[in-house]
Design a protein around this motif. Structure first.
Motif, mmCIF file in Angstrom:
data_model
loop_
_atom_site.group_PDB
_atom_site.id
_atom_site.type_symbol
_atom_site.label_atom_id
_atom_site.label_comp_id
_atom_site.label_asym_id
_atom_site.label_seq_id
_atom_site.Cartn_x
_atom_site.Cartn_y
_atom_site.Cartn_z
ATOM 1 N N ASN A 9 9.856 -40.320 65.445
ATOM 2 C CA ASN A 9 9.869 -40.291 66.907
ATOM 3 C C ASN A 9 9.306 -38.981 67.450
ATOM 4 N N PHE A 10 9.623 -37.874 66.786
ATOM 5 C CA PHE A 10 9.100 -36.582 67.261
ATOM 6 C C PHE A 10 7.583 -36.530 67.106
ATOM 7 N N LYS A 11 7.103 -37.120 66.027
ATOM 8 C CA LYS A 11 5.655 -37.175 65.824
ATOM 9 C C LYS A 11 4.998 -38.004 66.918
ATOM 10 N N LEU A 12 5.649 -39.125 67.280
ATOM 11 C CA LEU A 12 5.118 -39.984 68.345
ATOM 12 C C LEU A 12 5.092 -39.229 69.679
ATOM 13 N N LEU A 13 6.174 -38.507 69.985
ATOM 14 C CA LEU A 13 6.251 -37.772 71.248
ATOM 15 C C LEU A 13 5.232 -36.633 71.288
ATOM 16 N N ALA A 25 8.523 -42.175 85.758
ATOM 17 C CA ALA A 25 9.594 -42.722 84.928
ATOM 18 C C ALA A 25 9.823 -41.878 83.682
ATOM 19 N N VAL A 26 8.738 -41.382 83.092
ATOM 20 C CA VAL A 26 8.856 -40.517 81.911
ATOM 21 C C VAL A 26 9.533 -39.212 82.283
ATOM 22 N N LYS A 27 9.155 -38.633 83.407
ATOM 23 C CA LYS A 27 9.776 -37.378 83.830
ATOM 24 C C LYS A 27 11.262 -37.572 84.106
ATOM 25 N N GLU A 28 11.627 -38.669 84.727
ATOM 26 C CA GLU A 28 13.039 -38.920 85.004
ATOM 27 C C GLU A 28 13.838 -39.083 83.723
ATOM 28 N N GLN A 29 13.268 -39.776 82.749
ATOM 29 C CA GLN A 29 13.965 -39.946 81.476
ATOM 30 C C GLN A 29 14.132 -38.603 80.773
ATOM 31 N N GLY A 31 -1.934 -37.392 75.840
ATOM 32 C CA GLY A 31 -1.680 -37.685 77.242
ATOM 33 C C GLY A 31 -1.914 -39.121 77.644
ATOM 34 N N ASP A 32 -2.127 -40.028 76.682
ATOM 35 C CA ASP A 32 -2.394 -41.416 77.039
ATOM 36 C C ASP A 32 -1.397 -42.376 76.396
ATOM 37 N N MET A 33 -0.220 -41.851 76.002
ATOM 38 C CA MET A 33 0.792 -42.693 75.370
ATOM 39 C C MET A 33 1.398 -43.627 76.426
ATOM 40 N N PRO A 34 1.556 -44.922 76.108
ATOM 41 C CA PRO A 34 2.162 -45.847 77.069
ATOM 42 C C PRO A 34 3.536 -45.369 77.527
ATOM 43 N N GLU A 35 3.796 -45.620 78.775
ATOM 44 C CA GLU A 35 5.021 -45.104 79.415
ATOM 45 C C GLU A 35 6.285 -45.561 78.704
ATOM 46 N N GLN A 36 6.424 -46.877 78.452
ATOM 47 C CA GLN A 36 7.646 -47.405 77.870
ATOM 48 C C GLN A 36 7.872 -46.900 76.448
ATOM 49 N N ILE A 37 6.799 -46.691 75.704
ATOM 50 C CA ILE A 37 6.950 -46.162 74.345
ATOM 51 C C ILE A 37 7.552 -44.766 74.400
ATOM 52 N N VAL A 38 7.067 -43.939 75.319
ATOM 53 C CA VAL A 38 7.596 -42.572 75.437
ATOM 54 C C VAL A 38 9.065 -42.606 75.866
ATOM 55 N N ILE A 39 9.380 -43.449 76.816
ATOM 56 C CA ILE A 39 10.762 -43.506 77.330
ATOM 57 C C ILE A 39 11.729 -43.905 76.227
ATOM 58 N N HIS A 40 11.412 -44.946 75.472
ATOM 59 C CA HIS A 40 12.319 -45.394 74.416
ATOM 60 C C HIS A 40 12.319 -44.441 73.222
#
Length: 1150
Positions: free
Chosen positions: A644-648, A714-718, A655-664
């Motif tokens: 997960n840390f690698k993904l983040l 949404a990412v910033k709020e999470q 800077g183009d990672m899908p929003e929901q993937i980053v949130i989860h």
């Protein structure tokens, strides 16, 4: 209570006629015929049987009715709490009104005792006792003394009730006598007994005379007492009247149940007191309960039905409950309540107040479910969808769906539980309605109806298993009785046996419907899992686990996945033998999910920008499932942090990672950290694990901080929410409770991180509704979307406020939050107010400094917008003043507790007001002087002696010229000083008394500082830093001993060293001002010279204080006519001159 009274001498002619009762009553020797207190004591203490007391008094009455009646009259007087005694002479020679007036004069205390003795013997017909008693009670009931009126009304109403009973018995006896007379007269002449006929006629005539006499008495009481007292000013008296008239109508309906009496109850239903309205409803319930009386109530019902219906929404919950119960009884009358009337009661089943909801549930159950299909005798009991409950369950579903304003099935079930538990616990019928095919001619349930039935079924299972009302309706935990516990166990056993078999086919049928599956999967949480073993239901458990696995593979909805996770958690209980079977199934599922995620993630990251939407969807769906399970299960065995840390990190770099993937991914990593911390808290982890956790936690916090600048809201709020949670969890408080071994994990945010968090709140929470970027796509007019967005912003603000409350971030950062209190009061007022309250509990002084800082920030923002020449009547300035007033109210009424905090608040405010000197030279006001107008809102929270202290501190920043200014720009200073001098002489007295208590040794320490000379006045006006620092030291001393500060002699011309010469600033004043000041100074020197030098030194500081208060006289010139001011000053001067020995400078200058 009354312990005896005066015993007067027996008047002539009062002596009894002798006999048994002449000298003794109730076994007590009577002296001088004045035994009223003894009778009162006997009744009050209750040592003798009440019937015996009554019998003895009646016997006494037969022997000497005047003495006995006087005894009873005094008994009524004593019951009212009056110590006065009605003598025999007063009884014979005075009218009732005169006696009442005399007793009123002797009435000197209240009493709560209202005993009353009623007799139904033949003596009530002697036209003496009852007439006298009724006349007396009627007069007392019209008294202005509340106790007389209350006591006599209660006695009269109870007497009326007794007479109603007598009248009812007489009516029955008359009917019986008439029947006997008719039977005897209809006999043949040979068998007819003429003497019996005459006897019956005589008896009927006697009964009729008694009946007429009783009716006259009742009429006298009703018209003399009830008609006036049912609208008495005292609610208790009105309630007594309404309660008793209800009894009369119920006991003797033939005489009282008519519109002439019912109208009083109907009118009183509009009473402003809830207890009176409650008596009206309970009185009517006794009438409507008897169906035989419904015909006589038709006109009343049609006239007052709307009022009864409206009382179901009464502000007093007890009244509302009784109104609903009354309407339930009204249902016995056919077609009285319209559908609109019923609907106004139906929606109350969703009320948060449980008694109201239960009463509405009884009304609903009686209205909709009372018509049940009768079962044929001897026929086998029908089950499933053929049972009599099938149609009733459908009716419940239809009602729930038609209640469009409410979506709370748990509330509906709880409302119907007490009256319809048998229906609601017919789970076999519900299962049959869902699984079995409809009968021939029967209409099948629609998809929406099946969804509602499943939700209701889940709520009934929860209610039966937990035995407590839903959230928001309970009044706390209640201890269950043995019978309730047995019922609970029996229900859990029966539901488990039914649903263990039926749940797998239900899940198979509705597997693709997310809403139905979500509710069905919650059922195992209430099972008695031991039944799977004892009932040999293991094959059904295997079928359930198989269905859950298929649902996890089919669905990606977060709510469905989380309920699957909770179901696995409920089934994986080590206390039961099914644990191994469930644990194996869970482990196999997680192994497959983690392996699939790692494989998909590696391919996804290698493809980079070339990854298509299908690959992203596969990664997201798998990550959702893992995150949902990690919420309730420890997945530490799988290394999810690294992936997960690698993904983040890739998302940050590209800077183009899908929003929901980053949130989860953020959420999943958060769970990894928390599960590691949970293990470390147990003390079973190794040192290497602690080091690893510390590194992972800090790295993840930095990652979240980097995501605070993401372009996606949404990412910033999470990231913000998770960051606030982590900072709170890993704060210094984690080592409390014997967990000192976790101290290496403590993490305090740096200033840069605190600044970013605060900026996020200001930019994403304190915004207008229309500016919310989450309300786009044409949904800005959708109220549901707006409410959801507001709820999200409230959660963000609450997360940050918790950091302030627990001292994770600096408390002064709360100033940016507090200053939004008024502007966003409707949205966040409760959160901000609670934050202020909690911070004050932690550190009162720091909280006060934060509040004044927030006001200073708003003031500076206003200056930057409007400039220094702003109008103090502008909306911006008035808004700041109103905010200061609201802040002041939050300090409460206990000035002792908030003393230091309020004083520090004034100190910071004064320093801010004089911080920046005027740009126009020495003659102009400081740039922030208007802030004193805002600061004056807190003056009322200062204690009297502290006002003097703050005033002294204010004078350190003032020049002599400032005290004499009267232009509008100086009004804030004048207003603030006046607010500190409020109380005038009281303040002086409190300060002087404080001085006296401290002794003359304290006074001897008050030596003029050498720097207090005229030559330093210019430096004082410039307020250099060294002067400010010294003033702070003096202020700190004042905080310790706030009775008095050393006098700021710099501002006083009277105390100046004559060798220093005159003050140039004084000579520069206008002639009229200079003459007026000289007049006051000369006057003080005159007074001091008359008193002597020693007294001059003793009152040194009050004199200096009052010289500075000369500006208050200038303020008077602004508000009063000049002539009146001069006249008042001349009068004060003459008064001071005449009483020179008791010199008080405030008397002169005020």
């Amino acid at each position: 209570m009354f312990q005896g009274g005066k015993k007067g001498k027996k008047a002539a002619g009062e002596k009894g006629k002798g006999g048994k009762g002449a000298g003794r009553i109730n076994g007590h020797h009577q002296e001088n015929g004045m035994e009223n207190m003894m009778l009162f004591e006997v009744v009050r203490l209750g040592r003798s049987a009440m019937q015996s007391v009554v019998d003895d008094w009646i016997e006494s009455y037969k022997h000497d009715r005047d003495v006995a009646l006087l005894d009873l009259i005094n008994f009524f007087i004593q019951c009212s709490g009056c110590k006065g005694v009605v003598s025999g002479e007063m009884f014979r020679n005075m009218q009732n009104s005169e006696i009442i007036r005399r007793m009123t004069e002797e009435f000197d205390e209240d009493s709560g005792d209202y005993p009353l003795t009623i007799c139904q013997y033949s003596i009530i017909y002697d036209e003496y006792m009852m007439d006298t008693v009724i006349s007396l009670l009627t007069g007392l009931s019209d008294s202005q003394v509340r106790a007389f009126r209350h006591t006599s009304t209660l006695a009269a109403m109870k007497l009326m009730t007794a007479l109603v009973n007598v009248a009812l018995n007489l009516s029955i006896n008359m009917d019986n006598t008439q029947r006997q007379y008719e039977a005897e007269r209809n006999k043949i002449v040979a068998k007819r007994a003429n003497d019996r006929l005459e006897l019956l006629l005589q008896k009927r005539k006697e009964l009729q005379e008694n009946q007429d006499e009783i009716e006259n008495m009742m009429n006298a009481i009703f018209k003399g007492v009830f008609v006036h007292r049912y609208r008495d000013a005292i609610a208790e008296i009105r309630a007594i009247c309404i309660e008793e008239i209800g009894v009369w109508m119920k006991l003797y309906s033939d005489a009282f149940l008519n519109d002439s009496y019912l109208k009083y109850v109907g009118w009183t239903m509009h009473d402003k007191q809830g207890e009176v309205r409650l008596k009206c409803l309970t009185a009517l319930q006794g009438l409507y309960y008897n169906r035989e009386l419904n015909a006589r109530l038709e006109l009343f019902t049609s006239r007052f039905k709307d009022r009864i219906v409206s009382m179901t929404l009464d502000k007093e919950y007890d009244v509302a409950v009784q109104a609903i119960k009354l309407l339930t009884l009204v249902l016995n009358t056919d077609e009285v309540l319209t559908p609109e009337d019923c609907e106004s009661v139906y929606h109350l089943v969703y009320s948060a107040h449980r008694p109201v909801a239960i009463a509405a549930g009884e009304f609903l159950f009686k209205k909709l479910f009372s018509q049940r299909e009768p079962e044929e005798e001897g026929a086998p009991k029908r089950r499933g969808r053929q049972s009599p409950n099938a149609n009733l369950i459908k009716t419940t579903v239809f009602f729930f769906l038609e209640s469009e304003l409410h979506e709370h099935a748990a509330y509906l079930v709880d409302s119907l539980w007490e009256c319809g538990a048998e229906l609601l616990k017919d789970w076999e019928c519900m299962i049959s309605l869902l699984l079995d095919d409809p009968l021939p001619g029967e209409e099948a349930l629609t998809d929406r109806q099946e969804t509602a039935l499943i939700e209701i079924m889940l709520c009934t299972v929860r209610q039966a298993a937990e035995c407590h009302p839903p959230v928001g309706r309970g009044t706390g935990k209640r201890v269950m009785t043995a019978k309730e516990k047995k019922t609970q166990l029996d229900d859990r056993t029966r539901m488990t046996e039914l649903f263990a078999v039926a749940l797998p086919p239900l899940l198979a049928k509705y597997a693709v419907d997310a809403e139905k599956v979500t509710n069905l999967l919650q059922l195992p949480q209430y099972f008695d899992l031991e039944i799977y073993t004892t009932g040999r239901l293991e094959k059904h458990l295997e079928s359930l686990l198989r269905q859950i696995r298929e649902i996890v593979e089919k669905h990606t909805d977060t709510e469905v996945l989380e309920v699957c996770s909770k179901t696995y958690h409920a089934l994986c209980n080590e206390e039961f033998t099914i644990f191994n079977r469930v644990d194996i199934a869970r482990s196999q599922l997680l192994d497959e999910l983690v392996d699939k995620f790692n494989r998909l993630l590696e391919d996804f990251l290698q493809e980079g920008e070339e990854a298509d939407e299908d690959d992203a969807y596969q990664v997201l769906s798998t990550l959702k499932r893992i995150t949902a399970f990690h919420n309730a299960h420890d997945l530490s065995g799988w290394d999810l942090f690294t992936s997960n840390f690698k993904l983040l990190n890739t998302g940050i770099e590209n800077g183009d990672m899908p929003e929901q993937i980053v949130i989860h991914s953020l959420q999943c990593t958060h769970y990894v950290i928390l599960w590691h911390l949970a293990k470390s808290s147990e003390g079973s982890s190794r040192k290497d694990d602690m080091v690893t956790l510390r590194k992972q936690m800090r790295a993840f916090c930095m990652m979240c901080q980097r995501y605070l600048t993401n372009v996606n809201t949404a990412v910033k709020e999470q990231a913000f929410t998770i960051l606030c949670d982590l900072l709170l969890i890993f704060s210094h408080q984690m080592v409390s409770g014997g967990r000192e071994h976790l101290e290496p994990l403590v993490y305090s945010p740096e200033d840069s991180l605190q600044s970013e968090l605060l900026s996020f709140i200001l930019n994403h929470v304190f915004i207008d509704q229309d500016d919310d970027t989450n309300s786009t796509d044409g949904q800005q007019d959708d109220e549901a979307v707006k409410i959801e967005a507001l709820h999200k912003r409230r959660n963000l603000l609450a997360a940050y406020c918790k950091l302030i409350i627990y001292c994770v971030v600096d408390m002064k950062t709360g100033a940016d939050i507090f200053k939004q209190y008024m502007r966003y009061y409707n949205d966040y007022g409760d959160i901000i107010k609670e934050t202020m309250s909690k911070t004050r509990q932690i550190d009162k002084i720091q909280c006060a400094k934060t509040l004044i800082l927030s006001l200073q920030q708003l003031f500076n923002e206003m200056l930057s917008e409007l400039g220094h020449g702003f109008d103090r009547s502008s909306s911006s300035f008035c808004g700041i003043k109103e905010l200061a007033r609201r802040f002041s109210l939050t300090f409460g009424l206990d000035q002792v507790k908030t003393r230091d905090a309020i004083a520090m608040l004034h100190k910071d405010g004064i320093e801010f007001a004089f911080k920046d000197p005027s740009t126009h030279g020495d003659g102009g006001p400081p740039l922030n002087l208007a802030f004193l107008d805002i600061l004056s809102e807190f003056s009322s929270k200062l204690m009297r002696q502290d006002k003097r202290t703050v005033h002294m501190y204010l004078e350190r920043f003032m020049t002599f010229q400032m005290a004499l200014q009267r232009e509008d720009c100086w009004l804030p200073l004048i207003s603030y000083r006046n607010s500190l001098q409020a109380g005038g002489d009281d303040d002086t007295m409190s300060v002087m008394s404080g001085y006296s208590s401290r002794g003359s040794s304290i006074r001897s320490k008050k030596i003029k500082p050498p720097a207090a000379t005229a030559g330093t006045s210019a430096a004082k006006r410039k307020l250099p830093e060294e002067e400010s620092s010294s003033s702070s030291e003096v202020w700190q001393q004042s905080m310790q001993t706030p009775v008095m500060l050393p006098s700021p002699h710099l501002t006083s011309t009277a105390m100046r060293d004559p060798k220093r010469g005159r003050d140039d600033s004084f000579m520069g004043l206008p002639v009229k001002v200079s003459l007026k000041v000289c007049f006051h100074i000369c006057l003080m020197f005159l007074c001091c010279s008359r008193r002597g030098t020693g007294l001059m030194e003793e009152d040194e500081e009050p004199i200096v204080e009052d010289v500075m208060m000369s500006s208050e006289g200038r303020m008077d010139d602004l508000n009063e006519v000049k002539q009146k001011t001069l006249t008042a000053r001349g009068a004060r001067f003459r008064k001071c001159h005449d009483s020179i020995s008791i010199f008080d400078s405030k008397t002169i200058l005020n």
